[in-house]
Enzyme design. Structure first.
Site, PDB file in Angstrom:
ATOM      1  N   LYS A   1     -14.779  39.444 -13.311  1.00 37.06           N
ATOM      2  CA  LYS A   1     -14.905  38.785 -14.612  1.00 37.06           C
ATOM      3  C   LYS A   1     -14.471  39.716 -15.742  1.00 37.06           C
ATOM      4  O   LYS A   1     -13.714  39.317 -16.636  1.00 37.06           O
ATOM      5  CB  LYS A   1     -16.357  38.347 -14.830  1.00 37.06           C
ATOM      6  CG  LYS A   1     -16.564  37.517 -16.076  1.00 37.06           C
ATOM      7  CD  LYS A   1     -18.018  37.239 -16.402  1.00 37.06           C
ATOM      8  CE  LYS A   1     -18.861  36.763 -15.276  1.00 37.06           C
ATOM      9  NZ  LYS A   1     -20.230  36.413 -15.690  1.00 37.06           N
TER      10      LYS A   1
ATOM     11  N   LYS B   1     -24.440  45.397 -11.396  1.00 32.72           N
ATOM     12  CA  LYS B   1     -25.565  44.461 -11.437  1.00 32.72           C
ATOM     13  C   LYS B   1     -26.767  45.187 -10.869  1.00 32.72           C
ATOM     14  O   LYS B   1     -26.637  46.095 -10.052  1.00 32.72           O
ATOM     15  CB  LYS B   1     -25.255  43.238 -10.577  1.00 32.72           C
ATOM     16  CG  LYS B   1     -26.023  41.998 -10.909  1.00 32.72           C
ATOM     17  CD  LYS B   1     -25.541  41.380 -12.202  1.00 32.72           C
ATOM     18  CE  LYS B   1     -25.789  39.885 -12.196  1.00 32.72           C
ATOM     19  NZ  LYS B   1     -25.257  39.245 -13.378  1.00 32.72           N
TER      20      LYS B   1
END
Length: 167
Positions: A109, A121
């Site tokens: 992304k 993450k």
């Protein structure tokens, strides 16, 4: 203390000798760090290494806390820039493989949007908590990930919000 679900996952998927020999302890905080050279251990955790990453998979917990504070951080790739960027997910059954998949999504992304950030993450292993316990667990996890401020920039995700980021 280490979350029960996390302890079970680690004892099931990582050899005891690796946990014992590779865990770094600092004032009650514990860190088991793995990189793409640890492909055999990552594979046991459900993470497949490829040309993109992961660069870092960290299992971390706070042995000194009276709450179950622990979780995972995955920095997938820093090719677009550093630090990596991605949210903190909070679920009782989150796994390193799930965090890796989400971190890979952030890699792609950020690259597609030409943002100067890598993909990362993190996940806190915790279920439903009272508001005070929730805040204490988030605060404890923030202390753990503070070690990685140079390569990881957290944000809100499932189970966390803007107020948690201020904590």
């Amino acid at each position: 203390m280490i979350p029960k679900n996390m302890e079970t996952f680690m004892r099931t998927n990582i050899p005891e000798a690796a946990i014992k020999n590779r865990t770094q302890r600092e004032n009650g905080s514990c860190y088991l760090e793995l990189g793409y050279t640890d492909e055999h251990l990552l594979s046991r955790m459900g993470i497949n290494c490829d040309r993109l990453g992961p660069r870092l998979v960290a299992c971390m917990w706070d042995e000194a806390s009276s709450f179950e504070v622990g979780g995972y951080l995955v920095v997938d790739n820093l090719a677009m820039g550093s630090p990596s960027m991605g949210g903190i997910r909070m679920l009782p059954d989150i796994s390193p493989a799930a965090i890796h998949n989400l971190a890979r999504g952030m890699t792609l992304k950020n690259a597609a949007a030409c943002l100067p950030y890598g993909g990362g993450k993190s996940g806190i292993v915790a279920g439903e908590l009272s508001p005070d316990a929730h805040t204490a667990v988030v605060r404890g996890f923030a202390r753990l990930i503070n070690r990685y401020t140079g390569i990881y920039l957290p944000g809100p995700d499932v189970g966390t919000n803007d107020a948690d980021m201020k904590t």
